[in-house]
Design an enzyme around this catalytic site. Structure first.
Site, PDB file in Angstrom:
ATOM      1  N   HIS A  80      -7.731  -5.256  -1.332  1.00  0.00           N
ATOM      2  CA  HIS A  80      -6.470  -4.648  -0.902  1.00  0.00           C
ATOM      3  C   HIS A  80      -5.666  -5.564   0.011  1.00  0.00           C
ATOM      4  O   HIS A  80      -4.438  -5.443   0.092  1.00  0.00           O
ATOM      5  CB  HIS A  80      -6.774  -3.323  -0.184  1.00  0.00           C
TER       6      HIS A  80
ATOM      7  N   ASP B  86      -9.314  -4.601  -5.861  1.00  0.00           N
ATOM      8  CA  ASP B  86      -8.919  -3.648  -4.824  1.00  0.00           C
ATOM      9  C   ASP B  86      -9.763  -2.380  -4.959  1.00  0.00           C
ATOM     10  O   ASP B  86      -9.532  -1.568  -5.854  1.00  0.00           O
ATOM     11  CB  ASP B  86      -7.427  -3.334  -4.964  1.00  0.00           C
TER      12      ASP B  86
ATOM     13  N   SER C 292       0.841  -1.192   0.000  1.00  0.00           N
ATOM     14  CA  SER C 292       0.000   0.000   0.000  1.00  0.00           C
ATOM     15  C   SER C 292       0.884   1.253   0.000  1.00  0.00           C
ATOM     16  O   SER C 292       1.650   1.462  -0.943  1.00  0.00           O
ATOM     17  CB  SER C 292      -0.956  -0.035   1.191  1.00  0.00           C
TER      18      SER C 292
END
Length: 743
Positions: free
Chosen positions: A701, A669, A594
């Site tokens: 995600h 995601d 991320s």
């Protein structure tokens, strides 16, 4: 501390291979539950302050029960209900009590919507009559008891409803809800993700009014995401997602009167343009509602008190900051409607006590350290309980202090990460402690002294199990980089030889206010780092500028330049570590997920003379692709700060790639969209740069489900071994380790 626990800890501390430590940590061990910790499910302190409830599961008959335990003895004294006694349901996996504890809301089925939101099937259990009532035949959201437990309010298909539990009648409060246009009382995607709440409605103290936020998403750009599934044709998930600089939902505040059925909009006597309402909460007065308004830049926060009967409003707190203000859940109203508020206004996050009209009574805590959690106030003794990093920024401790700021006590006794769950009358607290060398232990503690009364769950079995594997100590230290002493941990191979050179693999996240260097027990990644250490890698993590718990100035230095100083710190740290005699400066890699994927990409591109390889999982590749609330909090809008967006986004630095790069993303995601990786791929292709990449179909995600995590970490491990490791040297290390084990 028990003797068996001490033996386990001593075993874990060992940095050389012992006879007892003869097992290698495999990737299968990490992801099949071998190292799972035991905990306390859905802990709830009963109103009497003498008992608590937990959710227990029976594996033999797959039943669930809500069991009551006595704080003093820790003995089970009652079972509120057991699903095996209920013919209407097979089981449940969560519960919540009404305020008076006369009824229980059971969650029997749910499916996720986004990160925090779910659609669920719920039942209400009346404890006195033992009657079970289904709330709705539909899957609904955020069911919440009225204060007297006679009603339940909930969201369904973007509208709000109330069910009368006595008559069974259902009243529809709103009727204009429409997918991807109007949402009543439930947050939109970006509020849920970035302001961390889903239920945007609240009952007043007398249970005759409900205040809620209405989201008008009409002008928010629409995002679509292919869902490949198993059918012949893929489908699409379509929802409103405001990217940086684009239109947000238009929010408004509304009030529903259950007695009259009247629905009205509530307004404050100030004109806001392009604003957020990140919190609403009724005070103890049934006619006074508190609401927080925030400007789009999120550097101005107003706390309003609205008298809904008098149709009047007043700002009682008006905070401003040169960078941004964090929104919290710490606002707490006392019996006299004075309130507790936390703020960074003196440079560190601390607790403040204000009168009902906002006048400052006292700053309760102060110092060059951060309050990390507010637990509550015992109004009988005027004692506040909280968690802070006063005992070192990598540790957490539980403290008490008088409301006037005097007589502060450290209640937790063992260094590491401590958190507390207090009894309703603040007589006891259940402390959860862990450290890098001790798994979670739950103890019953006295709230006056902090003394441990009894151990509840100790995870000694896990500690003993881990002691049987080849492991290395996580070494905490600081490293001076760019004029700052940065927190760092390092894991070396168990058979570490200071006369040898080892490849270095770095992990980081570095998002604003985050922390990865913390004295706490292993997460799954920590076992992976041990796995890598077994194969001859040194693994390290450095929390650079922009991370949390060292004061506002350290955290907010990255304002308008996300990725600039953070990447500079990682490159400089790698260079400095590469100067150590036992680290091979030609074999340094980095990875992150991320924000960490954004960082590892930038580090490889901008630090191409330092890093040989990088792995980026679900990375943001340009801040122009990410959502408004998060991105603009730190960057303002791209229209205002184009250079800040573009100069620090890795997608604009692909021409600098020299090392090996693995790019990974889930196609489902909804948070960091696959668009980030696809645009990065195209940029790399057009720059004629070779790289490796992997897309996990329909994974969000978190990239998990079935064998997904095992596959992901196998892929990353293989990539590290191929690009960073020296196969011959690794084989020699393994042979040496095996010979020591046999010896």
């Amino acid at each position: 501390m028990k003797f068996t626990r001490l033996i386990a800890v001593i075993g874990f501390f060992a940095t050389t291979v012992l006879v007892a430590q003869n097992k290698q940590i495999s990737l299968e061990d990490i992801w099949n539950g071998t190292f799972r910790t035991e905990g306390m499910q859905a802990l709830h302190s009963m109103n009497n302050g003498k008992q608590y409830s937990v959710l227990n599961f029976s594996r033999s008959d797959r039943s669930a029960s809500i069991d009551i335990y006595d704080y003093k003895t820790l003995e089970k004294v009652n079972t509120i209900l057991n699903s095996s006694d209920l013919s209407e349901i097979q089981g449940f996996f969560n519960y919540s009590f009404s305020k008076d504890e006369s009824k229980v809301l059971l969650t029997t089925n749910s499916k996720p919507v986004f990160r925090r939101s779910t659609l669920g099937e719920y039942y209400i259990y009346d404890i006195a009559s033992k009657k079970l009532t289904k709330l709705s035949d539909d899957l609904v959201q955020e069911p919440t008891f009225s204060p007297d437990a006679s009603k339940v309010a909930y969201g369904y298909q973007n509208n709000l409803y109330v069910k009368d539990l006595n008559s069974g009648a259902v009243t529809q409060m709103t009727s204009d809800g429409e997918k991807n246009r109007i949402i009543n009382g439930i947050t939109d995607w970006v509020y849920e993700e970035e302001f961390s709440f889903v239920r945007a409605f609240d009952w007043n103290a007398s249970g005759d009014k409900i205040a809620f936020i209405r989201f008008d998403e009409s002008e928010v750009p629409q995002f679509s995401m292919d869902v490949f599934g198993t059918d012949l044709y893929q489908t699409q998930q379509v929802f409103k997602y405001p990217k940086a600089g684009e239109a947000n939902s238009k929010v408004s505040l509304h009030l529903y009167d259950l007695n009259s059925g009247n629905l009205e909009e509530l307004k404050v006597n100030k004109t806001y343009n392009d604003f957020y309402i990140p919190r609403l909460q009724w005070t103890n007065e049934a006619n006074v509602l508190s609401v927080q308004y925030m400007n789009r830049h999120q550097n101005e926060l107003d706390l309003w008190m609205i008298d809904v009967d008098a149709n009047s409003s007043k700002v009682v707190i008006a905070e401003k900051d040169n960078a941004y203000i964090d929104v919290t859940f710490n606002l707490t109203f006392l019996k006299d409607n004075s309130f507790i508020w936390t703020s960074e206004k003196d440079g560190f996050n601390h607790i403040y006590h204000h009168t009902k009209d906002g006048s400052l009574i006292s700053q309760v805590t102060q110092g060059d350290w951060e309050v990390t959690n507010y637990y509550g106030l015992d109004e009988k003794t005027n004692t506040i309980f909280y968690q802070s990093v006063e005992n070192g920024s990598i540790n957490r401790d539980v403290y008490s202090v008088k409301l006037n700021g005097k007589n502060k006590k450290r209640l937790s006794k063992t260094e590491g990460t401590n958190s507390a769950a207090f009894s309703a009358d603040f007589t006891y607290f259940i402390n959860t402690h862990s450290s890098a060398t001790s798994p979670q232990e739950y103890t019953l503690n006295d709230s006056k002294s902090g003394s441990v009364i009894k151990s509840i769950i100790d995870n000694d079995k896990l500690a003993n199990k881990v002691a049987g594997y080849v492991t290395s100590k996580k070494e905490f230290s600081t490293i001076n980089i760019n004029g700052n002493d940065l927190n760092m941990w390092m894991i070396k191979p168990a058979n570490f030889d200071p006369n040898k050179e080892y490849p270095l693999f770095m992990y980081q996240y570095s998002g604003p206010g985050s922390q990865q260097v913390a004295n706490r027990w292993n997460a799954a990644n920590d076992y992976w780092y041990q796995h890598l250490a077994q194969q001859g890698y040194i693994v390290a993590c450095v929390d650079g500028r922009g991370t949390g718990l060292k004061g506002a100035a350290f955290k907010k230095v990255t304002q308008n330049e996300l990725g600039k100083y953070e990447v500079e710190d990682q490159i400089a740290a790698a260079k400095k570590l590469g100067e150590r005699s036992y680290i091979d400066a030609e074999r340094i890699g980095i990875w992150g997920w991320s924000f960490g994927g954004f960082m590892s990409s930038n580090a490889l591109f901008k630090g191409n003379d330092v890093f040989k390889m990088a792995i980026a999982v679900a990375p943001v590749t340009s801040w122009r692709f990410y959502d408004t609330i998060y991105t603009e909090r730190y960057m303002t809008t791209p229209q205002e700060n184009a250079s800040g967006y573009d100069e620090n986004s890795p997608i604009n630095h692909v021409d600098k790639l020299k090392g090996d790069f693995l790019l990974i993303h889930g196609s489902g995601d909804d948070n960091v969209h696959l668009q980030n990786t696809m645009r990065m791929v195209e940029a790399l292709v057009q720059a004629n740069k070779q790289f490796d990449w992997m897309i996990y179909p329909d994974k969000n995600h978190g990239i998990f489900g079935g064998n997904t995590r095992l596959h992901l970490y196998s892929k990353m491990t293989n990539f590290i071994n191929e690009k960073l490791g020296d196969k011959r040297e690794n084989d020699e290390m393994k042979k040496e380790m095996q010979s020591k084990i046999k010896g």
